[in-house]
Scaffold this active site. Structure first.
Site, short mmCIF file in Angstrom:
data_model
loop_
_atom_site.label_atom_id
_atom_site.label_comp_id
_atom_site.label_asym_id
_atom_site.label_seq_id
_atom_site.Cartn_x
_atom_site.Cartn_y
_atom_site.Cartn_z
N ASN A 34 0.90 -1.16 0.00
CA ASN A 34 0.00 0.00 0.00
C ASN A 34 0.93 1.20 0.00
O ASN A 34 1.84 1.26 0.83
CB ASN A 34 -0.84 0.03 1.28
CG ASN A 34 -2.19 -0.64 1.12
OD1 ASN A 34 -2.30 -1.61 0.40
ND2 ASN A 34 -3.17 -0.12 1.81
N1 CTP Z 1 -4.88 -1.08 9.66
C1 CTP Z 1 -4.21 -2.04 10.42
N2 CTP Z 1 -4.04 -3.31 9.92
C2 CTP Z 1 -4.52 -3.64 8.70
C3 CTP Z 1 -5.19 -2.67 7.91
C4 CTP Z 1 -5.35 -1.39 8.43
O1 CTP Z 1 -3.79 -1.74 11.53
N3 CTP Z 1 -4.33 -4.89 8.26
C5 CTP Z 1 -5.08 0.28 10.24
C6 CTP Z 1 -4.33 1.37 9.51
O2 CTP Z 1 -3.04 1.58 10.07
C7 CTP Z 1 -5.24 2.57 9.72
C8 CTP Z 1 -6.62 1.98 9.81
O3 CTP Z 1 -6.44 0.60 10.12
O4 CTP Z 1 -5.01 3.22 10.94
C9 CTP Z 1 -7.45 2.15 8.59
O5 CTP Z 1 -6.80 1.55 7.48
P1 CTP Z 1 -7.52 1.53 6.07
O6 CTP Z 1 -6.64 0.84 5.09
O7 CTP Z 1 -8.00 2.91 5.75
O8 CTP Z 1 -8.83 0.66 6.39
P2 CTP Z 1 -9.19 -0.84 6.13
O9 CTP Z 1 -9.91 -1.30 7.36
O10 CTP Z 1 -8.00 -1.63 5.73
O11 CTP Z 1 -10.25 -0.78 4.95
P3 CTP Z 1 -10.05 -0.44 3.36
O12 CTP Z 1 -8.58 -0.52 3.03
O13 CTP Z 1 -10.86 -1.48 2.66
O14 CTP Z 1 -10.61 0.94 3.17
CA CA Z 2 -6.63 -1.11 3.98
#
Ligand code: CTP
Ligand code: CA
Length: 222
Positions: A34
Site C-alpha cells: 500500500n
Molecule cells: N490497519 C491495520 N491493519 C490492517 C489494515 C489497516 O492496523 N491490516 C489500520 C491502519 O493503520 C489505519 C486503519 O487501520 O489506521 C485504517 O486503514 P484503512 O486501510 O483505511 O482501512 P481498512 O480497514 O483496511 O479498509 P479499506 O482498506 O478497505 O478501506
Molecule cells: Ca486497507
C-alpha cells in the site's frame, strides 16, 4: 524545537506510532504494497515527542531518518509490523496507527526469482489481520487513533470505519492529496462530531492533531 508545546501536553505518557507501508514479498525482488512515504506518520511521531511523550515508532520501509529522540523499530511485512506493535503496545497509553498496512499478502512466497513469461501471472492472496482493530478491541486497549486514506465520500467511509474498529478518533485524508505530498488536509472524526484541519504542512498538522489527541485522552482518563 520543543517550543510548540508549552506546557508539554503528553508529558509522562508513552505513545506508539506506526508509519510507512508494509511490503508483502512475492519473490526476493517483487512485492505488493500500500503506497506510503511515511511522512505523515514520522511527523506525528516527532510532534508527540515534542509534546513530551516517550515515543516508539514502528516503521515500514521509508527513506526517512528517525525523528530525534524517538525509538524506531523497522519492519517489512504486515506480519512483522503486527509482531513489533504487539511487543510494545501493552506498555503504551496511546497508539496512533498511521501505517498503510497492505490488506493482502501472497499465499506463497517464492524463494527464487520468478522468471517472467508472456502468460498471465495469477497470485493467490490471503487477507492480513487488522492490527489496529485487534488492539482496539482489547479490554486493556490504549487510546487508539486510526488513519484512513479514502478517495471519495470521506465522511461516510470514515465514520463507518471508525464504528467498525471501535475507535475514539479516526483521521481521514484524501488519498489523491496526501500520498507522497509534503502537505495534507485532515478530517477528524470523534464522538463529538467531525472537523477539518485545513491544508498545511504535515508537521504543522501533526502538531495540531497531537493537541487534539491530548485533549480527548485527558477527557477520557480524567
Ligand atoms: N490497519 C491495520 N491493519 C490492517 C489494515 C489497516 O492496523 N491490516 C489500520 C491502519 O493503520 C489505519 C486503519 O487501520 O489506521 C485504517 O486503514 P484503512 O486501510 O483505511 O482501512 P481498512 O480497514 O483496511 O479498509 P479499506 O482498506 O478497505 O478501506
Ligand atoms: Ca486497507
Amino acid at each position: 524545537l520543543s517550543a510548540h508545546f508549552q506546557p508539554k501536553l503528553l508529558a509522562g505518557l508513552r505513545v506508539l506510532v506506526s508509519a510507512g507501508p508494509t511490503l508483502e514479498m512475492i519473490d526476493p525482488v517483487r512485492a505488493l504494497t500500500n503506497i506510503s512515504s511515511g511522512k505523515m506518520g514520522y511527523a506525528v511521531a516527532r510532534a508527540a515527542h515534542e509534546a513530551g511523550a516517550a515515543v516508539t515508532l514502528v516503521s515500514g520501509a521509508t527513506c526517512l531518518d528517525a525523528p530525534l529522540g524517538v525509538t524506531r523499530l523497522s519492519v517489512t511485512s504486515a506480519e512483522d509490523m503486527a509482531q513489533a506493535v504487539e511487543s510494545v503496545v501493552g506498555d503504551v497509553d496511546i497508539f496512533i496507527s498511521v501505517a498503510a498496512v497492505a490488506d493482502y499478502r501472497p499465499a506463497t512466497r517464492a524463494t527464487q526469482k520468478i522468471k517472467k513469461s508472456e502468460h498471465t501471472l495469477t497470485l493467490d492472496l490471503i487477507p492480513n489481520k487488522d492490527i489496529l482493530q485487534k488492539i482496539a478491541d482489547r479490554a486493556d486497549a490504549p487510546f487508539c487513533v486510526g488513519f484512513a486514506a479514502e478517495t471519495d465520500n470521506l465522511l461516510e467511509h470514515g465514520e463507518a470505519k471508525r464504528q467498525r474498529k471501535h475507535l475514539p478518533l479516526l483521521v481521514v485524508n484524501r488519498a489523491q492529496d496526501a500520498l507522497g505530498s509534503d502537505d495534507n488536509e485532515l478530517l477528524l472524526l470523534d464522538d463529538a462530531g467531525n472537523h477539518w484541519l485545513p491544508r498545511a504542512g504535515k508537521l504543522v498538522l501533526a502538531r495540531q492533531l497531537i493537541a487534539h489527541i491530548a485533549r480527548l485522552y485527558l477527557q477520557k482518563t480524567r
